[in-house]
Scaffold this active site. Structure first.
Site, short mmCIF file in Angstrom:
data_model
loop_
_atom_site.label_atom_id
_atom_site.label_comp_id
_atom_site.label_asym_id
_atom_site.label_seq_id
_atom_site.Cartn_x
_atom_site.Cartn_y
_atom_site.Cartn_z
N LYS A 151 0.85 -1.19 0.00
CA LYS A 151 0.00 0.00 0.00
C LYS A 151 0.89 1.24 0.00
O LYS A 151 1.96 1.25 0.62
CB LYS A 151 -0.89 -0.03 1.24
CG LYS A 151 -1.97 1.05 1.30
CD LYS A 151 -2.86 0.82 2.52
CE LYS A 151 -3.92 1.88 2.68
NZ LYS A 151 -4.79 1.60 3.87
N SER A 232 -9.76 1.83 3.12
CA SER A 232 -8.88 2.63 2.30
C SER A 232 -7.88 1.81 1.49
O SER A 232 -7.27 2.32 0.56
CB SER A 232 -8.11 3.62 3.19
OG SER A 232 -7.21 2.94 4.05
N SER A 256 -10.26 -0.91 7.15
CA SER A 256 -9.63 -0.71 5.85
C SER A 256 -8.87 -1.92 5.31
O SER A 256 -8.37 -1.87 4.20
CB SER A 256 -8.68 0.50 5.90
OG SER A 256 -9.42 1.66 5.64
#
Length: 547
Positions: A151, A232, A256
């Site tokens: 990420k 997210s 998330s």
């Protein structure tokens, strides 16, 4: 700015359902770090074939015209499958080159998933080095030569940016790897690139769509492109679901990892807070932040978690990890559900629950048929009216501390970030995108620390005690839920695919346990996965098929 940074909106049934259920059970919806299932603006109508609906996007061929047998099917292969390919003669470099070609064909072209924010220019060279090691008889373990994505809020001390999706962070790369990134390199993983995310882990403004960032644009769900990928960690989930890599590292503060894993039909694990280091990861709130693995199978997720889990001298929360970090694959056995006690709240068999999660009874039946003892339990009370305020309080302070570790980027403080966001990116009308969460975090920089620290401790203790009460009162190993739970307590959870709905979207279950209960959760999750074989590869539908 280009229009491709504009959030796209399509009304999502998942969002409507989440709103309905939130009034009844807060923890079934996404959380403060952008994990909500947000809708996207109506997309232009598709060209039809006479039926009125064009549901399938033509996808360009991926890879070379003639694929050698050693590379056939690697896009959806698990770690064991890639090892078999290696035994057939495929090198790590071959695999990396093939997957990079697939990213090129599907991420910015074809269905335009927009899940990858940046590719690693050194990936092929790293793969070649690992191939040379293997040829010399050296193996670093099961991740040797295995491709994965990180990420884009995880530092890498290489030529890639670490931006949290913000243009305000683009400049000089981080000077060193995050602790987690370093461990994965040492384990032999090949970092293919950085995955897109909801900007600032979804903590710029709640009005912005899940999976959107100013730097990366809008991530699309590979199952149905106009449905939310959730956030997210949207990009991390999509790169795994779409066959760009078998593994990805995501982060969670409140939903998330679980929500994107669920809506993209893969496995995601939120570890116990303190099992995995946060050093070198762009923070939201250390009271709830953690990194965790995403994969297409429970076994692969367990392998990745085993490599990530460790004590880090620079992260005090991980002091006890050394006594809990183990090879988690040892808990994955046939019959893993036999005798396990799993609870479920009755709300998910209510009329609203039946409408939103029609496959939930099937999941319960599958567990019972595999030997689990599944019973109805009370709903844990995880309400926390001040949670968002507390996240804002920590975000401003901890982001400033992180920014002090970075050089050569446009901003040095959250106050400078606030000013930067008024200039870029701009929406198609030339106006700045909203940033109410950042505004609130700046305001709370002046808040009384003792008061907010006390509130955070009390919130964490109350939620942890409530979950433990339900588990202990019923002698449960885990609670089975279709929604997120346990993040405020710092408790572990795992999301596992449960099937597909009539819209072509994945369904799922979440398993939540008490602190350090990863072995039990993985055993149950593996048993459920093996009993159902429910995961499906995406079909890249443009819109849901007509009912």
């Amino acid at each position: 700015m280009k229009n491709d940074v504009r959030p796209r909106r399509v009304v999502s049934a998942a969002r409507i359902g989440c709103v309905l259920l939130c009034g009844l059970v807060l923890w079934a919806c996404g959380g403060g770090d952008g994990a909500r299932i947000a809708p996207f603006a109506a997309a232009p109508p598709a060209t039809t074939d006479g039926t009125g609906v064009e549901s399938v996007v033509p996808v360009a061929p991926v890879g070379p015209a003639v694929v050698p047998p050693s590379l056939e099917g690697i896009e959806y292969a698990d770690i064991a499958g890639l090892a078999e390919k290696a035994a057939q003669g495929a090198t790590s470099r071959d695999m990396v080159a093939y997957l990079l070609k697939r990213v090129d064909m599907l991420d910015k072209r074809g269905p335009t998933l927009n899940a990858v924010i940046e590719l690693n220019p050194d990936a092929l060279a790293i793969a070649e080095q690992l191939d040379a090691e293997r040829a010399s008889g050296k193996s670093r373990g099961p991740l040797h030569g295995i491709p994965l994505f990180l990420k884009d809020n995880i530092d890498t001390g290489d030529r890639m940016q670490t931006s949290a999706g913000s243009l305000a962070m683009v400049g000089q790369p981080a000077t060193r790897d995050a602790f987690v990134a370093s461990r994965l390199r040492d384990a032999g993983a090949v970092i293919l690139g950085k995955a897109n995310l909801s900007e600032w882990a979804g903590y710029r403004d709640s009005a912005l769509d899940a999976g959107w960032s100013g730097r990366g644009g809008q991530t699309a769900n590979p199952h149905v492109l106009d449905q939310s990928p959730c956030g997210s960690s949207a990009g991390s989930a999509v790169v795994v679901a779409a066959g760009f890599a078998p593994l990805a590292v995501a982060t969670e503060t409140e939903g998330s990892i679980l929500c994107p894993a669920a809506t993209n039909g893969i496995v995601g694990i939120r570890p116990t807070l303190g099992l995995v280091s946060r050093t070198g990861i762009v923070p939201l709130a250390s009271t709830q932040d953690t990194a965790g693995p995403m994969a297409r199978t429970v076994r692969d997720a367990a392998i990745l978690l085993s490599a990530m889990a460790a004590s880090d001298p620079k992260d005090a929360a991980t002091a006890d990890a050394r006594t809990h970090a183990v090879d988690y694959t040892q808990f994955l056995r046939s019959g893993g559900l036999e005798g396990r006690r799993v609870g479920y709240p009755s709300v998910f068999l209510s009329s609203i629950g039946a409408m939103l999660f029609p496959d939930f009874p099937k999941a319960i039946d599958a567990m019972r048929n595999a030997g689990a003892i599944v019973v109805e339990v009370d709903l844990p009370d995880e309400s926390a009216p001040e949670e968002t305020t507390l996240l804002s309080y920590y975000f401003g302070r901890e982001l400033n501390a992180y920014l002090a570790t970075r050089r050569g980027i446009p901003v040095k403080t959250i106050e400078e970030l606030q000013a930067f966001n008024k200039t870029a990116p701009l929406d198609p009308g030339g106006k700045p995108y909203p940033q109410r969460s950042i505004d609130e975090a700046v305001r709370l920089l002046k808040a009384d620390e003792a008061t907010y620290e006390r509130k955070a401790r009390e919130q964490k203790a109350r939620v942890a005690a409530e979950i433990d009460r339900v588990l202990q009162a019923n002698g449960m190993d885990a609670i089975l839920t279709p929604g997120r739970s346990g993040a405020m307590a710092g408790y572990p959870a795992i999301s596992v695919p449960a099937g597909m709905d009539s819209r072509g979207m994945p369904t799922w279950i979440h398993l939540v346990g008490t602190r350090w209960s990863e072995p039990k959760l993985l055993s149950i999750a593996y048993g459920f996965e093996q009993a159902t074989k429910a995961r499906r590869n995406p079909q890249f539908l443009k819109t849901p098929p007509p009912n």
